[in-house]
Design a protein around this motif. Sequence first.
Motif: not given
Length: 289
Positions: A238-248, A250-267
């Motif tokens: 699964t793909l998650l924002p880094r702040s959610v994925a890191v530290g789970v 039994g898992t490893v969070a590997v950065p997505l390097t391409a394409p250049r996208v971000v997890h965006r939050t809007e109000l």
Amino acid sequence: MDPHLLRTYVTVARLASFSEAARELGYTQSAVSQHIAALEQDLGAALLTRRPVAPTPAGTRLLEHASPLLLRLDAARAEVIRMAAAPEQGLTLAVAPAALTRRTAEALPPTGVTLSVLPRDEIPAAVATGAVDLGLVDGLAAPNDPLRLPDVAPLTARGVGQEPVAVLLPADHPLARRSGLRLDDLVDARWLDAPATGVPLAQLRAAGGTSGFRPALRYDGTDLRTLTTLAAAGHGLTLLPRSVAVGVPGTVAVPLTAPRVVHRTELLHAGALRGPAAALAARLDVTRS
């Protein structure tokens, strides 16, 4: 076209039953039949077959128009009521599972907040119809680009933040030792299909320009811990924002390097912000998208 008749038609089509629709709407079955007959007469087309109860081709086409039409009517009513009412002292907020960051949580008032976790696709309608004052939605986007949201009603979207994304892998996964991953490397991997919680696979396909990313398991809930537990157990990536994925565990969070996208939050909000909703937006120092 009478919206009362249209609501009756949508209910009958959804339930595939005149009697069930009458029970849900609080009408008699005879009244429901009269509503459908009146709508068919107005449009000059049969909308439902009776045995079984199912939309005709014309009825199917009407259903495609009906939901956004009725939603906009509900949104208009809610906005007028909001404008006429005195500002509320409390605040109701709907958030997508991965949209509530620590920064946003710290900006919430200490009292008077009602927070609901909803699938991200349900939040725009909840805001538009006045079910909640504000919504926090998230998704993949190019850096500093707005999210693509459903056009359910006139809503204002304000950027709250963005952060890198990471692929959540079991600790023993063959790719877990990588320093970074490209989406192209993962087209044929097993994925968790969790549209309400993780990044929807449709967004991955759009970002990767491919029809790959086959689901191994579907999760329809909104609990992030369940999703990450499934990933740790090897049921899929699964793909998650880094702040959610890191530290789970039994898992490893590997950065997505391409394409250049971000997890965006809007109000999201409808109409002018007032009271606690305006105060929260000010504390977040958000800007209109």
